[in-house]
Design a protein around this motif. Structure first.
Motif, PDB file in Angstrom:
ATOM      1  N   ALA A   1      29.684  36.607  48.218  1.00 54.82           N
ATOM      2  CA  ALA A   1      29.485  37.407  49.644  1.00 54.82           C
ATOM      3  C   ALA A   1      30.285  36.874  50.612  1.00 54.82           C
ATOM      4  O   ALA A   1      30.342  37.845  51.493  1.00 54.82           O
ATOM      5  CB  ALA A   1      27.847  37.333  49.779  1.00 54.82           C
ATOM      6  N   LYS A   2      30.688  35.761  50.558  1.00 54.27           N
ATOM      7  CA  LYS A   2      31.598  35.196  51.818  1.00 54.27           C
ATOM      8  C   LYS A   2      33.102  35.497  51.406  1.00 54.27           C
ATOM      9  O   LYS A   2      33.850  35.060  52.389  1.00 54.27           O
ATOM     10  CB  LYS A   2      31.230  33.654  51.978  1.00 54.27           C
ATOM     11  N   GLY A   3      33.336  36.187  50.573  1.00 60.08           N
ATOM     12  CA  GLY A   3      34.783  36.589  50.317  1.00 60.08           C
ATOM     13  C   GLY A   3      35.595  35.614  49.461  1.00 60.08           C
ATOM     14  O   GLY A   3      36.681  35.688  49.387  1.00 60.08           O
ATOM     15  N   GLN A   4      34.800  34.407  48.868  1.00 56.41           N
ATOM     16  CA  GLN A   4      35.495  33.595  48.216  1.00 56.41           C
ATOM     17  C   GLN A   4      35.763  33.962  46.809  1.00 56.41           C
ATOM     18  O   GLN A   4      34.933  34.526  46.104  1.00 56.41           O
ATOM     19  CB  GLN A   4      34.760  32.321  48.294  1.00 56.41           C
ATOM     20  N   HIS A   5      36.864  33.798  46.352  1.00 59.28           N
ATOM     21  CA  HIS A   5      37.498  34.138  44.910  1.00 59.28           C
ATOM     22  C   HIS A   5      36.874  33.121  43.861  1.00 59.28           C
ATOM     23  O   HIS A   5      36.918  32.032  43.979  1.00 59.28           O
ATOM     24  CB  HIS A   5      38.774  34.419  44.892  1.00 59.28           C
ATOM     25  N   THR A   6      36.667  33.501  42.765  1.00 62.22           N
ATOM     26  CA  THR A   6      36.200  32.749  41.493  1.00 62.22           C
ATOM     27  C   THR A   6      36.998  32.626  40.435  1.00 62.22           C
ATOM     28  O   THR A   6      36.687  32.661  39.333  1.00 62.22           O
ATOM     29  CB  THR A   6      34.810  33.241  41.362  1.00 62.22           C
ATOM     30  N   PHE A   7      38.133  33.345  40.573  1.00 59.78           N
ATOM     31  CA  PHE A   7      39.157  33.519  39.459  1.00 59.78           C
ATOM     32  C   PHE A   7      39.401  32.306  38.487  1.00 59.78           C
ATOM     33  O   PHE A   7      39.794  32.377  37.342  1.00 59.78           O
ATOM     34  CB  PHE A   7      40.393  34.479  39.595  1.00 59.78           C
ATOM     35  N   ASN A   8      39.291  31.298  39.256  1.00 60.96           N
ATOM     36  CA  ASN A   8      39.339  29.962  38.540  1.00 60.96           C
ATOM     37  C   ASN A   8      38.427  29.551  37.868  1.00 60.96           C
ATOM     38  O   ASN A   8      38.403  28.231  36.939  1.00 60.96           O
ATOM     39  CB  ASN A   8      40.000  28.588  39.597  1.00 60.96           C
ATOM     40  N   GLU A   9      37.302  30.124  37.981  1.00 66.80           N
ATOM     41  CA  GLU A   9      36.078  29.647  37.464  1.00 66.80           C
ATOM     42  C   GLU A   9      35.745  30.208  35.937  1.00 66.80           C
ATOM     43  O   GLU A   9      36.714  31.059  35.604  1.00 66.80           O
ATOM     44  CB  GLU A   9      34.686  30.077  38.129  1.00 66.80           C
ATOM     45  N   PRO A  10      35.057  29.531  35.173  1.00 67.41           N
ATOM     46  CA  PRO A  10      34.670  30.105  33.813  1.00 67.41           C
ATOM     47  C   PRO A  10      34.046  31.129  33.690  1.00 67.41           C
ATOM     48  O   PRO A  10      33.473  31.967  34.564  1.00 67.41           O
ATOM     49  CB  PRO A  10      33.965  28.917  33.172  1.00 67.41           C
ATOM     50  N   PHE A  11      34.340  32.064  32.485  1.00 68.97           N
ATOM     51  CA  PHE A  11      33.769  33.436  32.447  1.00 68.97           C
ATOM     52  C   PHE A  11      32.583  33.519  32.939  1.00 68.97           C
ATOM     53  O   PHE A  11      31.958  34.495  33.562  1.00 68.97           O
ATOM     54  CB  PHE A  11      34.218  33.849  30.884  1.00 68.97           C
TER      55      PHE A  11
END
Length: 128
Positions: free
Chosen positions: A40-50
């Motif tokens: 919600a704060k616009g932080q990307h999570t593409f490096n996180e596990p599925f």
């Protein structure tokens, strides 16, 4: 814009990142834009596990639904775009957990890639 179309926006889900809105509502039908696993704060999570990505995308979708007064049982159709069918079983478990008794119509579409190298994107249609 047609005055009968209502724009749905909440700060509890990822902000729209382009020329679109989080959702629109027209005559009791809500169209939720594709939700990537962005906080919600616009932080990307593409490096996180599925699993973390799947939960975040669903969290966004459900927050937008709730902003219009909806709940999971109001979902009519959910479309899930997955990079790699290997994630399908894990997604099914997370989806069932987060939607509870709600079982809307659903499509799971394997895709070769998504924006920012995310592993999942989800959009939906709901009756609100």
């Amino acid at each position: 814009m047609n005055p009968s179309i209502k724009i749905i926006k909440t700060d509890q889900a990822a902000p729209a990142g382009g020329h679109y809105v989080q959702a629109t509502l027209f005559q009791g039908t809500m169209y939720i834009s594709g939700q990537l696993p962005v906080t919600a704060k616009g932080q990307h999570t593409f490096n996180e596990p599925f699993e973390i990505q799947a939960r975040q995308a669903l969290k966004n979708l459900l927050a937008i639904l709730e902003a219009a007064g909806g709940k999971p049982s109001d979902l009519l159709k959910v479309t899930v775009y997955l990079v790699g069918v290997v994630h399908w079983p894990a997604f099914n478990l997370i989806y069932a957990e987060m939607l509870g008794e709600a079982k809307p119509a659903r499509s799971v579409v394997p895709v070769p890639e998504l924006h920012h190298d995310y592993l999942i994107e989800i959009d939906a249609v709901a009756a609100v």
